[in-house]
Design a protein around this motif. Structure first.
Motif, short mmCIF file in Angstrom:
data_model
loop_
_atom_site.label_atom_id
_atom_site.label_comp_id
_atom_site.label_asym_id
_atom_site.label_seq_id
_atom_site.Cartn_x
_atom_site.Cartn_y
_atom_site.Cartn_z
N ALA A 1 9.19 0.14 -8.05
CA ALA A 1 8.78 -0.46 -9.32
C ALA A 1 7.40 0.05 -9.76
CB ALA A 1 8.76 -1.98 -9.20
N GLY A 2 6.63 0.60 -8.83
CA GLY A 2 5.32 1.15 -9.16
C GLY A 2 4.26 0.11 -9.42
N PRO B 1 13.35 -12.17 15.31
CA PRO B 1 12.67 -11.13 16.09
C PRO B 1 11.77 -10.29 15.19
CG PRO B 1 14.96 -10.54 15.76
CD PRO B 1 14.80 -11.94 15.25
N ASP B 2 10.74 -9.72 15.81
CA ASP B 2 9.80 -8.89 15.04
C ASP B 2 10.51 -7.76 14.31
OD1 ASP B 2 7.73 -10.48 15.85
OD2 ASP B 2 6.94 -9.08 17.34
N ALA B 3 11.51 -7.16 14.95
CA ALA B 3 12.20 -6.03 14.32
C ALA B 3 12.89 -6.46 13.04
CB ALA B 3 13.21 -5.43 15.30
N GLY B 4 13.53 -7.63 13.06
CA GLY B 4 14.19 -8.13 11.86
C GLY B 4 13.20 -8.48 10.77
N THR B 5 12.09 -9.10 11.17
CA THR B 5 11.04 -9.43 10.20
C THR B 5 10.46 -8.17 9.59
OG1 THR B 5 10.49 -11.46 11.41
CG2 THR B 5 8.82 -10.59 9.91
N ASP B 6 10.19 -7.17 10.43
CA ASP B 6 9.61 -5.92 9.94
C ASP B 6 10.55 -5.21 8.96
OD1 ASP B 6 7.42 -6.40 11.52
OD2 ASP B 6 8.01 -5.02 13.12
N ALA B 7 11.85 -5.29 9.20
CA ALA B 7 12.81 -4.66 8.30
C ALA B 7 12.79 -5.33 6.93
CB ALA B 7 14.21 -4.72 8.91
N VAL B 8 12.69 -6.66 6.90
CA VAL B 8 12.61 -7.37 5.63
C VAL B 8 11.32 -7.01 4.89
CG1 VAL B 8 12.42 -9.66 4.57
CG2 VAL B 8 14.06 -9.27 6.41
N ILE B 9 10.22 -6.94 5.61
CA ILE B 9 8.95 -6.57 5.00
C ILE B 9 9.02 -5.16 4.42
CG2 ILE B 9 6.51 -6.09 5.48
CD1 ILE B 9 6.65 -8.34 7.61
N ALA B 10 9.57 -4.23 5.20
CA ALA B 10 9.69 -2.84 4.74
C ALA B 10 10.55 -2.74 3.49
CB ALA B 10 10.27 -1.97 5.86
N ALA B 11 11.58 -3.56 3.40
CA ALA B 11 12.45 -3.53 2.22
C ALA B 11 11.68 -3.97 0.97
CB ALA B 11 13.66 -4.44 2.43
N GLN B 12 10.77 -4.94 1.13
CA GLN B 12 9.99 -5.39 -0.04
C GLN B 12 8.97 -4.33 -0.44
OE1 GLN B 12 11.66 -7.91 -1.12
NE2 GLN B 12 12.62 -7.79 0.91
N ILE B 13 8.36 -3.68 0.52
CA ILE B 13 7.44 -2.59 0.20
C ILE B 13 8.17 -1.50 -0.56
CG2 ILE B 13 6.01 -0.76 1.19
CD1 ILE B 13 5.31 -2.70 3.46
N GLY B 14 9.37 -1.17 -0.11
CA GLY B 14 10.17 -0.15 -0.80
C GLY B 14 10.54 -0.56 -2.21
N HIS B 15 10.86 -1.83 -2.38
CA HIS B 15 11.23 -2.32 -3.71
C HIS B 15 10.07 -2.18 -4.68
CE1 HIS B 15 12.72 -4.98 -6.89
NE2 HIS B 15 11.57 -5.63 -6.81
N TYR B 16 8.89 -2.64 -4.29
CA TYR B 16 7.75 -2.60 -5.21
C TYR B 16 7.17 -1.19 -5.35
CZ TYR B 16 8.04 -7.63 -5.52
OH TYR B 16 8.48 -8.91 -5.76
N ARG B 17 7.37 -0.36 -4.34
CA ARG B 17 6.99 1.04 -4.50
C ARG B 17 7.85 1.69 -5.59
NH1 ARG B 17 7.07 2.73 0.54
NH2 ARG B 17 4.80 2.73 0.79
N PRO C 1 -2.53 -15.52 0.13
CA PRO C 1 -1.98 -14.31 -0.50
C PRO C 1 -2.16 -13.10 0.43
CG PRO C 1 -3.68 -15.37 -1.88
CD PRO C 1 -3.81 -15.91 -0.49
N TYR C 2 -1.07 -12.42 0.72
CA TYR C 2 -1.12 -11.14 1.42
C TYR C 2 -0.78 -10.07 0.39
CZ TYR C 2 -1.42 -13.36 6.01
OH TYR C 2 -1.85 -14.07 7.12
N THR C 3 -1.71 -9.18 0.12
CA THR C 3 -1.54 -8.23 -0.97
C THR C 3 -1.28 -6.82 -0.45
OG1 THR C 3 -3.95 -7.90 -1.09
CG2 THR C 3 -2.97 -9.57 -2.54
N TYR C 4 -0.54 -6.06 -1.26
CA TYR C 4 -0.16 -4.70 -0.87
C TYR C 4 -0.03 -3.86 -2.15
CZ TYR C 4 2.23 -1.02 1.82
OH TYR C 4 2.57 0.15 2.45
N ASP C 5 -0.62 -2.67 -2.13
CA ASP C 5 -0.49 -1.76 -3.27
C ASP C 5 0.29 -0.53 -2.79
OD1 ASP C 5 -0.67 -0.09 -5.43
OD2 ASP C 5 -2.76 -0.58 -5.87
N PRO C 6 1.58 -0.45 -3.10
CA PRO C 6 2.40 0.66 -2.61
C PRO C 6 2.18 1.96 -3.38
CG PRO C 6 3.73 -0.76 -4.00
CD PRO C 6 2.36 -1.40 -3.90
N ARG C 7 1.33 1.93 -4.40
CA ARG C 7 1.12 3.15 -5.18
C ARG C 7 0.26 4.15 -4.44
NH1 ARG C 7 -1.11 0.13 -10.43
NH2 ARG C 7 -2.38 -0.72 -8.76
#
Length: 263
Positions: free
Chosen positions: A74-75, A56-72, A257-263
């Motif tokens: 890490a900087g 489900p989208d909600a489960g996918t979104d939670a996994v994505i958010a966790a990765q954003i939080g991890h790399y944020r 490649p899907y790129t994201y800069d959490p800084r």
């Protein structure tokens, strides 16, 4: 080997079984994803996601958010490397909705190293030089910046790190014309796997269309075979895909490649 079986082998060895690609980097399984984290100049990102096809989208979104939080934390900016056969099928849409930027898609291609042309003639006056020191790395960076118009400093640091810490896992080569670097490429060797990866092949304007790209592919494939790697793989841009197909590479899937800069 059939393309699908070769793709499955690639997934097992280089995605699920990925290893750190340099000093200060680590690879870890975090729930359904395999991710790499390291210094800012290293490759940081998600290599594999084991989300269910009907997740489900909600489960996918939670996994994505966790990765954003991890790399944020890490900087560092990071990439979610999405393959055409990955699930769920709407994962790309969810990444875009979370703020990622989709870069140009490429084609994952592979070939048996020993079956590729062993020697492609170089243009007159051009020689190949193995890169083993800082001077050679500077030449690779120079070619990269002239060929692609992008900053090559991170590439330079990556190569210097690898050559200093584990030179057996990387090989780079530069083509010189009258002492001037006009083409360059590198190969990442993955110990314990069947694969070596061809990366960064670039030729400066004025020297394109003269066989240098093919010559660098042949050179690296020969080295890969000599070092016990059965296959060479490439993330091929549209410009290089026809050349590689003529050399004997097969298309396995696409990768975006899907790129994201959490800084």
């Amino acid at each position: 080997m059939e393309p699908q079986h070769l793709r499955d082998l690639y997934d097992r060895q280089l995605r699920l079984g990925a290893r750190p690609d340099g000093p200060g980097s680590r690879v870890e399984r975090a729930g359904p994803v395999v991710r790499a984290t390291g210094p800012a100049h290293a490759w940081n990102g998600v290599l594999w996601s084991g989300l269910a096809r009907d997740s489900p989208d909600a489960g996918t979104d939670a996994v994505i958010a966790a990765q954003i939080g991890h790399y944020r934390a890490a900087g560092v900016p990071f990439e979610w490397k999405l393959y055409g056969h990955d699930t769920p099928v709407r994962l790309g849409e969810r990444l875009l909705a979370a703020g990622f930027t989709a870069e140009d898609p490429e084609t994952l291609m592979a070939a048996e190293a020993a079956a590729l042309p062993g020697d492609v003639p170089l243009p007159e006056g051009v020689t190949l030089r193995a890169v083993t020191d800082a001077a050679g790395v500077r030449q690779v960076v120079e070619v990269h910046e002239r060929a692609f118009g992008t900053d090559g400093s991170a590439l330079g640091r990556h190569l210097l790190d690898k050559l200093a810490a584990d030179p057996g896992t990387v090989t780079a080569v530069v083509a010189l014309a009258g002492g001037e670097p006009v083409s360059a490429a590198r190969m990442e060797l993955y110990p314990g796997t069947d694969f070596a990866g061809l990366w960064g092949g670039g030729t400066v304007e004025g020297w394109r269309g003269r066989g240098l790209y093919r010559a660098l592919v042949a050179h690296r494939a020969r080295v890969a075979a000599e070092r016990g790697h059965r296959y060479v793989q490439v993330d091929a841009a549209d410009t290089s895909r026809p050349i590689l197909a003529r050399l004997g590479f097969s298309a396995l899937t696409t990768t975006t490649p899907y790129t994201y800069d959490p800084r």
